[in-house]
Design a protein around this motif. Structure first.
Motif, mmCIF file in Angstrom:
data_model
loop_
_atom_site.group_PDB
_atom_site.id
_atom_site.type_symbol
_atom_site.label_atom_id
_atom_site.label_comp_id
_atom_site.label_asym_id
_atom_site.label_seq_id
_atom_site.Cartn_x
_atom_site.Cartn_y
_atom_site.Cartn_z
ATOM 1 N N LEU A 1 2.893 4.536 7.583
ATOM 2 C CA LEU A 1 4.215 4.379 8.219
ATOM 3 C C LEU A 1 4.076 4.072 9.705
ATOM 4 C CD1 LEU A 1 6.182 7.273 6.472
ATOM 5 C CD2 LEU A 1 6.636 4.823 6.249
ATOM 6 N N ALA A 2 3.080 4.687 10.364
ATOM 7 C CA ALA A 2 2.827 4.392 11.780
ATOM 8 C C ALA A 2 2.341 2.956 11.944
ATOM 9 C CB ALA A 2 1.799 5.373 12.339
ATOM 10 N N ALA A 3 1.479 2.484 11.034
ATOM 11 C CA ALA A 3 0.997 1.101 11.086
ATOM 12 C C ALA A 3 2.145 0.121 10.872
ATOM 13 C CB ALA A 3 -0.091 0.888 10.031
ATOM 14 N N MET A 4 3.075 0.462 9.990
ATOM 15 C CA MET A 4 4.250 -0.382 9.757
ATOM 16 C C MET A 4 5.131 -0.449 10.996
ATOM 17 S SD MET A 4 5.094 0.904 5.864
ATOM 18 C CE MET A 4 6.448 -0.203 5.485
ATOM 19 N N ALA A 5 5.256 0.682 11.702
ATOM 20 C CA ALA A 5 6.038 0.701 12.944
ATOM 21 C C ALA A 5 5.365 -0.176 14.000
ATOM 22 C CB ALA A 5 6.175 2.134 13.451
ATOM 23 N N HIS B 1 0.826 -1.203 0.000
ATOM 24 C CA HIS B 1 0.000 0.000 0.000
ATOM 25 C C HIS B 1 0.865 1.259 0.000
ATOM 26 C CE1 HIS B 1 -4.262 -1.128 0.328
ATOM 27 N NE2 HIS B 1 -3.802 -2.261 0.805
ATOM 28 N N PHE B 2 1.975 1.211 0.730
ATOM 29 C CA PHE B 2 2.874 2.367 0.765
ATOM 30 C C PHE B 2 3.457 2.622 -0.625
ATOM 31 C CE2 PHE B 2 6.974 4.475 1.640
ATOM 32 C CZ PHE B 2 6.517 5.550 2.383
ATOM 33 N N SER B 3 3.823 1.561 -1.330
ATOM 34 C CA SER B 3 4.350 1.705 -2.690
ATOM 35 C C SER B 3 3.284 2.251 -3.632
ATOM 36 C CB SER B 3 4.867 0.354 -3.202
ATOM 37 O OG SER B 3 5.962 -0.093 -2.435
ATOM 38 N N PHE B 4 2.038 1.799 -3.458
ATOM 39 C CA PHE B 4 0.929 2.331 -4.264
ATOM 40 C C PHE B 4 0.765 3.829 -4.025
ATOM 41 C CE2 PHE B 4 -3.614 3.544 -4.067
ATOM 42 C CZ PHE B 4 -3.913 3.488 -5.420
ATOM 43 N N LEU B 5 0.844 4.248 -2.765
ATOM 44 C CA LEU B 5 0.720 5.668 -2.430
ATOM 45 C C LEU B 5 1.877 6.469 -3.005
ATOM 46 C CD1 LEU B 5 -0.480 5.352 1.263
ATOM 47 C CD2 LEU B 5 -1.781 6.388 -0.593
ATOM 48 N N GLY C 1 -8.213 2.812 8.188
ATOM 49 C CA GLY C 1 -8.167 3.998 9.035
ATOM 50 C C GLY C 1 -7.184 5.032 8.517
ATOM 51 N N SER C 2 -6.060 4.570 7.947
ATOM 52 C CA SER C 2 -5.065 5.487 7.384
ATOM 53 C C SER C 2 -5.649 6.272 6.214
ATOM 54 C CB SER C 2 -3.832 4.697 6.914
ATOM 55 O OG SER C 2 -3.225 4.000 7.979
ATOM 56 N N TYR C 3 -6.383 5.579 5.350
ATOM 57 C CA TYR C 3 -7.004 6.260 4.201
ATOM 58 C C TYR C 3 -8.102 7.227 4.659
ATOM 59 C CZ TYR C 3 -4.674 3.449 0.624
ATOM 60 O OH TYR C 3 -3.731 2.874 -0.208
ATOM 61 N N ILE C 4 -8.843 6.852 5.682
ATOM 62 C CA ILE C 4 -9.906 7.728 6.184
ATOM 63 C C ILE C 4 -9.312 9.006 6.775
ATOM 64 C CG2 ILE C 4 -11.695 7.972 7.968
ATOM 65 C CD1 ILE C 4 -12.282 4.969 7.537
ATOM 66 N N VAL C 5 -8.254 8.866 7.570
ATOM 67 C CA VAL C 5 -7.593 10.040 8.155
ATOM 68 C C VAL C 5 -7.034 10.933 7.058
ATOM 69 C CG1 VAL C 5 -5.625 10.821 9.539
ATOM 70 C CG2 VAL C 5 -7.042 8.940 10.362
ATOM 71 N N GLY C 6 -6.356 10.333 6.072
ATOM 72 C CA GLY C 6 -5.765 11.115 4.989
ATOM 73 C C GLY C 6 -6.796 11.852 4.162
ATOM 74 N N SER C 7 -7.904 11.190 3.825
ATOM 75 C CA SER C 7 -8.930 11.828 2.998
ATOM 76 C C SER C 7 -9.677 12.916 3.766
ATOM 77 C CB SER C 7 -9.918 10.780 2.481
ATOM 78 O OG SER C 7 -10.550 10.107 3.556
ATOM 79 N N THR C 8 -9.960 12.671 5.044
ATOM 80 C CA THR C 8 -10.665 13.670 5.853
ATOM 81 C C THR C 8 -9.811 14.918 6.051
ATOM 82 O OG1 THR C 8 -11.834 11.909 7.037
ATOM 83 C CG2 THR C 8 -11.824 14.099 8.051
ATOM 84 N N ASN C 9 -8.546 14.708 6.402
ATOM 85 C CA ASN C 9 -7.632 15.834 6.602
ATOM 86 C C ASN C 9 -7.489 16.659 5.325
ATOM 87 O OD1 ASN C 9 -5.272 17.295 7.904
ATOM 88 N ND2 ASN C 9 -4.212 16.267 6.235
ATOM 89 N N GLU D 1 -0.017 8.358 3.988
ATOM 90 C CA GLU D 1 1.327 7.801 4.159
ATOM 91 C C GLU D 1 1.806 7.908 5.605
ATOM 92 O OE1 GLU D 1 4.415 9.059 1.600
ATOM 93 O OE2 GLU D 1 3.570 8.107 -0.182
ATOM 94 N N CYS D 2 1.479 9.018 6.263
ATOM 95 C CA CYS D 2 1.900 9.198 7.656
ATOM 96 C C CYS D 2 1.418 8.048 8.520
ATOM 97 C CB CYS D 2 1.366 10.525 8.203
ATOM 98 S SG CYS D 2 2.160 11.996 7.538
#
Length: 311
Positions: free
Chosen positions: A115-119, A65-69, A147-155, A111-112
């Protein structure tokens, strides 16, 4: 401002990386090569994940997913930069700018938290290895990516709406390589203090909070690695984290400089920093993960040899 003199701009002018005509062709060639390498490199990681059964784990799910982004991230800006580098009039339409701002913010914010999910995945794998399959079950890592996509799209939606509801009546010259919110706000014919506050607050929520989560995860990871008695065990544990940590350092270092600095720096400096996290970081991502990860290297070699075999 006198509303009778208000005329909404229909397009913006992007200054680009350089306004020196002699450099335009060189910029076009260099960035075209970077774009092709970046897309092919990140696409190869996605294909390796999809075609290799041994990579069907949460870590490589997040990496795919990170590579797709990263492909989306660089595709938002580079094609328009290439077009403008050879064009006499380096323009982008008003609504084209709106789309660019929204999609750029969506990818960056997502992406933010990816990366947190990967950590978090590395934290569970190293600090709770016996419970890894229980904690990082399929529903959990799918919820994390959703959740990462939802946060990114909302922000991004918040930023885009409050930015482009401002009046723009000229000038329309964006001193940047793409439509980014800080240089766009400088062109607004209205008070932008509320926008600046919202940018800072959401940047803290999206960038700083996710970064702190990564830092806390790595504190626990490093403590767990140090406690290992086996030198080979320490080396193996560190090797699974170094690629991710390198990407985090490049991405967050440049993003924080760009969006959390107290005062506006020179436009030329902002453009160079923007190149770092919008162009160089996506370019380096496949090399960082493939060169330092034996599983990915084996999957890519296997895929390469399959392509070479005659039907």
């Amino acid at each position: 401002m006198d509303r009778r003199n208000f005329t909404r701009v229909s397009e913006f002018i992007l200054t680009g990386l350089s306004e020196v005509l002699e450099f335009q062709l060189l910029i076009f060639i260099v960035f075209l090569i970077i774009y092709i390498i970046t897309v092919l490199g990140n696409l190869s990681i996605i294909c390796a994940y999809m075609l290799s059964a041994n990579l069907h784990t949460p870590m490589y799910f997040f990496l795919g997913h990170f590579s797709f982004l990263e492909i989306c991230y660089i595709s938002i800006n580079i094609p328009k930069m290439l077009d403008n580098s050879l064009a006499e009039h380096k323009t982008i339409s008003f609504y084209g700018c709106v789309v660019q701002v929204y999609t750029f913010g969506l990818c960056g914010g997502t992406e933010c938290y990816v990366l947190a999910a990967m950590a978090y995945d590395r934290y569970v794998a190293i600090c709770h290895p016996l419970l890894y399959s229980v904690i990082m079950r399929r529903t959990v890592y799918i919820q994390l990516i959703a959740g990462s996509y939802i946060v990114g799209s909302t922000n991004s939606l918040i930023h885009t709406v409050i930015t482009f509801t401002l009046p723009f009546c000229g000038p329309n010259r964006i001193n940047h390589i793409f439509c980014d919110i800080p240089p766009i706000l400088q062109l607004a014919c209205a008070d932008t203090r509320i926008n600046q506050i919202v940018i800072f607050m959401t940047s803290v929520c999206v960038v700083v909070v996710s970064f702190l989560f990564i830092v806390i995860s790595y504190i626990y990871i490093i403590a767990a690695i140090i406690s290992l008695y086996s030198t080979s065990g320490r080396r193996k544990a560190f090797s699974t984290c170094t690629s991710h940590f390198t990407v985090v350092t490049i991405f967050y270092g440049s993003v924080m400089f760009m969006y959390l600095k107290p005062e506006s720096s020179a436009p030329s400096q902002d453009r160079l920093v923007a190149v770092m996290y919008t162009v160089i970081a996506p370019l380096l991502n496949p090399f960082i993960y493939s060169l330092r990860n034996n599983d990915v290297k084996r999957a890519l070699l296997k895929m390469y040899y399959k392509m070479k075999l005659p039907n």
